[in-house]
Write a protein that holds these residues in place. Structure first.
Motif, PDB file in Angstrom:
ATOM      1  N   ARG A 140       0.071  11.140   4.555  1.00  0.00           N
ATOM      2  CA  ARG A 140       0.421  10.304   3.325  1.00  0.00           C
ATOM      3  C   ARG A 140       1.954  10.636   2.669  1.00  0.00           C
ATOM      4  O   ARG A 140       2.616   9.814   2.850  1.00  0.00           O
ATOM      5  CB  ARG A 140      -0.527  10.245   2.136  1.00  0.00           C
TER       6      ARG A 140
ATOM      7  N   VAL B  60       1.101   4.361  -2.487  1.00  0.00           N
ATOM      8  CA  VAL B  60       0.989   5.658  -2.139  1.00  0.00           C
ATOM      9  C   VAL B  60       1.860   6.704  -2.719  1.00  0.00           C
ATOM     10  O   VAL B  60       1.762   7.623  -3.112  1.00  0.00           O
ATOM     11  CB  VAL B  60       0.788   5.972  -0.629  1.00  0.00           C
TER      12      VAL B  60
ATOM     13  N   LEU C 178      -3.273   2.519   5.844  1.00  0.00           N
ATOM     14  CA  LEU C 178      -2.662   3.649   5.995  1.00  0.00           C
ATOM     15  C   LEU C 178      -2.667   4.342   7.510  1.00  0.00           C
ATOM     16  O   LEU C 178      -1.420   4.814   7.859  1.00  0.00           O
ATOM     17  CB  LEU C 178      -3.569   4.813   5.385  1.00  0.00           C
TER      18      LEU C 178
ATOM     19  N   VAL D  93       0.692  -1.339  -0.011  1.00  0.00           N
ATOM     20  CA  VAL D  93      -0.089   0.007  -0.013  1.00  0.00           C
ATOM     21  C   VAL D  93       0.854   1.218   0.008  1.00  0.00           C
ATOM     22  O   VAL D  93       0.575   2.310  -0.770  1.00  0.00           O
ATOM     23  CB  VAL D  93      -0.828  -0.035   1.392  1.00  0.00           C
TER      24      VAL D  93
ATOM     25  N   GLN E 225     -12.265   0.307   0.311  1.00  0.00           N
ATOM     26  CA  GLN E 225     -11.437   1.464   0.773  1.00  0.00           C
ATOM     27  C   GLN E 225     -11.400   1.743   2.033  1.00  0.00           C
ATOM     28  O   GLN E 225     -10.219   2.314   2.329  1.00  0.00           O
ATOM     29  CB  GLN E 225     -12.260   2.563   0.075  1.00  0.00           C
TER      30      GLN E 225
ATOM     31  N   THR F  77      -4.602   7.063  -5.497  1.00  0.00           N
ATOM     32  CA  THR F  77      -5.712   7.439  -4.494  1.00  0.00           C
ATOM     33  C   THR F  77      -6.179   6.085  -3.755  1.00  0.00           C
ATOM     34  O   THR F  77      -5.814   5.020  -4.311  1.00  0.00           O
ATOM     35  CB  THR F  77      -6.813   7.770  -4.932  1.00  0.00           C
ATOM     36  N   ASN F  78      -7.022   6.266  -2.617  1.00  0.00           N
ATOM     37  CA  ASN F  78      -7.532   4.985  -1.806  1.00  0.00           C
ATOM     38  C   ASN F  78      -8.260   4.286  -2.596  1.00  0.00           C
ATOM     39  O   ASN F  78      -8.238   2.906  -2.627  1.00  0.00           O
ATOM     40  CB  ASN F  78      -8.096   5.463  -0.797  1.00  0.00           C
ATOM     41  N   LYS F  79      -9.057   4.798  -3.695  1.00  0.00           N
ATOM     42  CA  LYS F  79     -10.084   3.907  -4.520  1.00  0.00           C
ATOM     43  C   LYS F  79      -9.281   3.154  -5.505  1.00  0.00           C
ATOM     44  O   LYS F  79      -9.406   2.040  -5.839  1.00  0.00           O
ATOM     45  CB  LYS F  79     -10.740   4.958  -5.100  1.00  0.00           C
TER      46      LYS F  79
ATOM     47  N   VAL G 267      -8.124  -0.039   3.077  1.00  0.00           N
ATOM     48  CA  VAL G 267      -7.190   0.662   2.764  1.00  0.00           C
ATOM     49  C   VAL G 267      -6.646   1.740   3.764  1.00  0.00           C
ATOM     50  O   VAL G 267      -5.497   2.023   3.987  1.00  0.00           O
ATOM     51  CB  VAL G 267      -7.200   1.442   0.948  1.00  0.00           C
ATOM     52  N   GLU G 268      -7.772   2.512   4.112  1.00  0.00           N
ATOM     53  CA  GLU G 268      -7.624   3.265   5.263  1.00  0.00           C
ATOM     54  C   GLU G 268      -7.199   2.613   6.446  1.00  0.00           C
ATOM     55  O   GLU G 268      -6.185   3.419   7.076  1.00  0.00           O
ATOM     56  CB  GLU G 268      -9.081   4.018   5.504  1.00  0.00           C
TER      57      GLU G 268
END
Length: 218
Positions: A194, A158, A182, A154, A175, A163-165, A178-179
């Motif tokens: 980020r 970045v 992060l 991930v 998503q 993007t997260n999408k 993903v969050e």
């Protein structure tokens, strides 16, 4: 002749190394940067102690093992004299834990391998002027939990400005997942954004070397 505002902001970097070819190569590369100047180089720690007042550097880049005095001994003397006003970057071919620990206890802003690219050295100079100490991947691994393979993937995406999408679609995850990744990455790396995660990823080597500029590829 009036000195321009741009010239006044240049970072004054002094080099100390008993290998003239290595030192001159680094000096020539640094002086290509518009915000950096190298007013003087030294081949002996005693000469530097005698002449440092004349050049008043912002940053000192030096080897650890030199004639008459080690980089640790010299660094301690300079820190006692100048404190945080002088940023010290150590270049060494040795990566022993005790050397890392001793260097950062001394208050250096970076301990870099002599295999570092010019881009990494230049980044260390600029980061030191912002008050940031660059910690190696080896030191980071001892200080925090290592990133999981998923978190590292991930982070790589970045760094490529996904993007997260886009990351979620690439790995077939939500998503929200993903969050979560992060948040874990930021916590482990000790950053809050980020951009901070990417910067720390390059500083520690998790993302490899910094992308080379055209000058670095020559």
């Amino acid at each position: 002749m009036k000195i321009s505002e741009k010239e006044q902001r240049k970072i004054r970097v002094v080099l100390l190394d008993d290998h003239p070819l290595v030192m001159e190569g680094l000096r020539n590369r640094l002086e290509k940067e518009p915000d950096i100047e190298v007013p003087r180089t030294f081949g002996d720690p005693r000469e530097l102690l005698a002449g440092i007042e004349d050049c008043r550097p912002d940053v000192l880049i030096m080897d650890i093992f030199m004639p008459h005095m080690s980089g640790f001994e010299l660094g301690r003397a300079l820190k006692e004299r100048y404190g945080h006003s002088l940023k010290i970057i150590l270049l060494s071919g040795y990566t022993y834990d005790e050397f890392y620990n001793k260097a950062y206890e001394l208050g250096v802003h970076a301990y870099l391998s002599k295999q570092s690219t010019y881009a990494q050295i230049i980044n260390a100079i600029r980061q030191s002027m912002l008050g940031h100490a660059l910690v190696s991947e080896k030191m980071l691994a001892k200080a925090v939990d290592p990133l999981t393979p998923a978190e590292l993937e991930v982070l790589k995406q970045v760094a490529e400005e996904k993007t997260n999408k886009e990351i979620a679609l690439l790995f077939s995850i939500s998503q929200r997942t993903v969050e979560y990744h992060l948040n874990a990455i930021n916590q482990k790396l000790g950053v809050k954004s980020r951009i901070g995660a990417v910067v720390k990823g390059y500083e520690t080597g998790l993302l490899g070397s910094l992308p080379l500029t055209e000058d670095d590829q020559r």
